[in-house]
Every structure is written in C-alpha cells, then in structure tokens.
Write an enzyme that holds these catalytic residues in place. Structure first.
Site, PDB file in Angstrom:
ATOM      1  N   ASP A 204       0.303  -2.933  -2.698  1.00  0.00           N
ATOM      2  CA  ASP A 204       0.068  -1.694  -3.280  1.00  0.00           C
ATOM      3  C   ASP A 204       1.324  -0.833  -3.003  1.00  0.00           C
ATOM      4  O   ASP A 204       1.948  -0.489  -2.046  1.00  0.00           O
ATOM      5  CB  ASP A 204      -1.107  -1.148  -2.615  1.00  0.00           C
ATOM      6  CG  ASP A 204      -1.623   0.325  -3.460  1.00  0.00           C
ATOM      7  OD1 ASP A 204      -1.511   0.153  -4.797  1.00  0.00           O
ATOM      8  OD2 ASP A 204      -2.250   1.096  -2.733  1.00  0.00           O
ATOM      9  N   HIS A 205       1.789  -0.320  -4.285  1.00  0.00           N
ATOM     10  CA  HIS A 205       3.046   0.713  -4.264  1.00  0.00           C
ATOM     11  C   HIS A 205       4.267   0.102  -3.813  1.00  0.00           C
ATOM     12  O   HIS A 205       4.958   0.480  -3.083  1.00  0.00           O
ATOM     13  CB  HIS A 205       2.463   2.103  -3.641  1.00  0.00           C
ATOM     14  CG  HIS A 205       1.681   2.885  -4.275  1.00  0.00           C
ATOM     15  ND1 HIS A 205       0.350   2.624  -4.310  1.00  0.00           N
ATOM     16  CD2 HIS A 205       2.019   4.164  -4.910  1.00  0.00           C
ATOM     17  CE1 HIS A 205      -0.099   3.319  -5.093  1.00  0.00           C
ATOM     18  NE2 HIS A 205       0.635   4.607  -5.331  1.00  0.00           N
TER      19      HIS A 205
END
Ligand code: NI
Length: 261
Positions: A204-205
C-alpha cells in the site's frame, strides 16, 4: 448451459414475498444486514421456451426453502462459522428442490461487498471464503532490455518513466473443510492478519518497481501482481488452503491465479 440467479434479502428476515428489487424490502421496521444469495445451475435449454429454468421457480426455491435455513433471529447466529454450517444444509436443500433436470453447481452468500461464503455441490463439505482488500500503489510497465521507444510502443502510457498509480482491489479466496469447533476456513481474523502483513501493508502506497523485491526484475503487470500475491500467501495460510487470488487493477480489468496455468 449454466445460469446464475441471485436474490436479495435481509439477514434477519426470510420474507418469501419480498420483491427482488435492489434493496428488497423488510416487513420489520429495522435495518438489518443485507445479503445476496446466488445460485449457479446447470442443465439443458428447453427447445420451446429457451429457458434452462424459469427464474421464478429458482426464486421460489431460494426464498421459501433455502433462505429460512440461513436467516437468523439473533445476531450471535450471524457468525461466519455458524453461517458456513447453515450454508451446507441450505445447498443440500437447494440441490434437492430445484426442478429437474437442472442441477445446482454452487451456492454463494455475499455477506457484504467484501465478504462471501460459497459452496459447490461437488464438494459439499468444502467451504470457500472470499475477502476483499484494497491498496493503492504505483508502477511502471517496461522491459529492461528494450528502449524507451520500444517500451512506449508496447506499454503505451503505462511505461511513463515516472510511473502511475492504481487503486487495486485484492480478493483472496481460501477453502477447506468446515470445522465449527475451530472456525478454520471461516476464521476471517486469521486470514486478515496474514493478508495485511504480507500484502496490504508492504504494497500500500508503494512504488512497486522500486520498493518490492519481486518487481526489481519482474514487470509489475496485474498478472504478475496476482502471481506475487499468490506466492506470498500460499504457504503462509497454515489453517486453510489458498484457492484463488484475484487482483482488480481497474473496475474493467482483473487477473486471477489459482496456482497453475
Ligand atoms: Ni498501470
């Protein structure tokens, strides 16, 4: 020929006469968990009607025979293990009650947009649990041995040197025999902990090409992301068997992997 039919209902209300509109309707003045029950059936198409089965007959079986076995008066009976157990009986009922010569292939209960239970009539004691996760990540599609111009020709704007992002949706499906005592296959907490630790948090990210070891040499296409997610999870899920991972890159594209092919 295969045909899928779904009915919509409230988890505490097996109302046989309710309209099958998007939200259904409840006779009670209460908001209850909202479910979708899907039956996939198989059979020949009748030459005269062109029907495999009249969907009104499927609806009647699902609402009057199957749904009462699934709905619950008490929220304590809405646990995943209890529901999975009742789904086994409900699938047997559906298989017996659907008009011949149609055959039930599977019965699937969506408990939320993110969680569903399914059972195939070929393996009545095996429950499938699917849970969806979300992560956002950047990637660049390119082959290292090709020039920027060649990469642009093959991958188009997906080969933008500075990368671009997607909001990915990951669906993880595990399977195993139903075990009410231990809650094995239905232990969503166990599945969540492993998927979050091994996939969601690391992905994530992140810029996948730069921050994930697997993509240092592997092109992070949605196909390869599905493969990497499978490889990260397949031996880590010790209480159940990984059946399938599906990665949605956009609402129009997903890749799915189940260990071969
Ligand atoms: Ni992309």
């Amino acid at each position: 020929m295969r045909l899928m039919r779904e009915i919509r209902c409230f988890a505490t209300d097996g109302n046989a006469t309710c309209q099958n509109s998007w939200a259904g309707s409840s006779e009670r003045d209460a908001v209850a968990p909202f479910w979708v029950l899907r039956a996939v059936i198989d059979g020949p198409v009748a030459p005269q009607t062109g029907y495999l089965c009249d969907i009104k007959e499927i609806d009647a079986v699902l609402r009057t025979e199957v749904l009462p076995q699934l709905v619950a008066e008490k929220s304590a009976e809405l646990g995943l293990a209890a529901l999975a157990s009742r789904l086994v009986g409900a699938a047997s009922t559906a298989a017996a009650q659907l008009p011949s010569p149609t055959k039930l292939l599977s019965l699937e209960l969506s408990l939320s947009p993110y969680t569903k239970l399914a059972i195939s009539t070929g393996a009545l004691q095996m429950i499938e649990l699917t849970h969806a996760y979300e992560f956002s990540a950047a990637h660049r599609l390119s082959c290292k041995d090709l020039s920027d111009e060649e990469n642009r020709r093959i991958f188009g704007k997906c080969s933008n040197p500075n990368g671009h992002g997607h909001n990915y949706v990951l669906e993880v499906t595990v399977t195993g025999p139903l075990d009410e005592a231990t809650g094995t296959v239905t232990d969503l907490g166990h599945l969540d902990r492993i998927v979050r630790e091994l996939v969601v948090e690391p992905f994530d990210h992140k810029h996948l090409n730069v921050e994930l070891a697997e993509f240092a040499t592997l092109n992070p296409t949605v196909e390869n992301i599905a493969l990497v997610v499978w490889n990260r999870l397949v031996d880590a899920l010790d209480r159940c068997r990984l059946a399938k991972v599906r990665v949605w890159e956009t609402p129009k594209t997903y890749a799915e992997y189940s260990g071969s092919g």
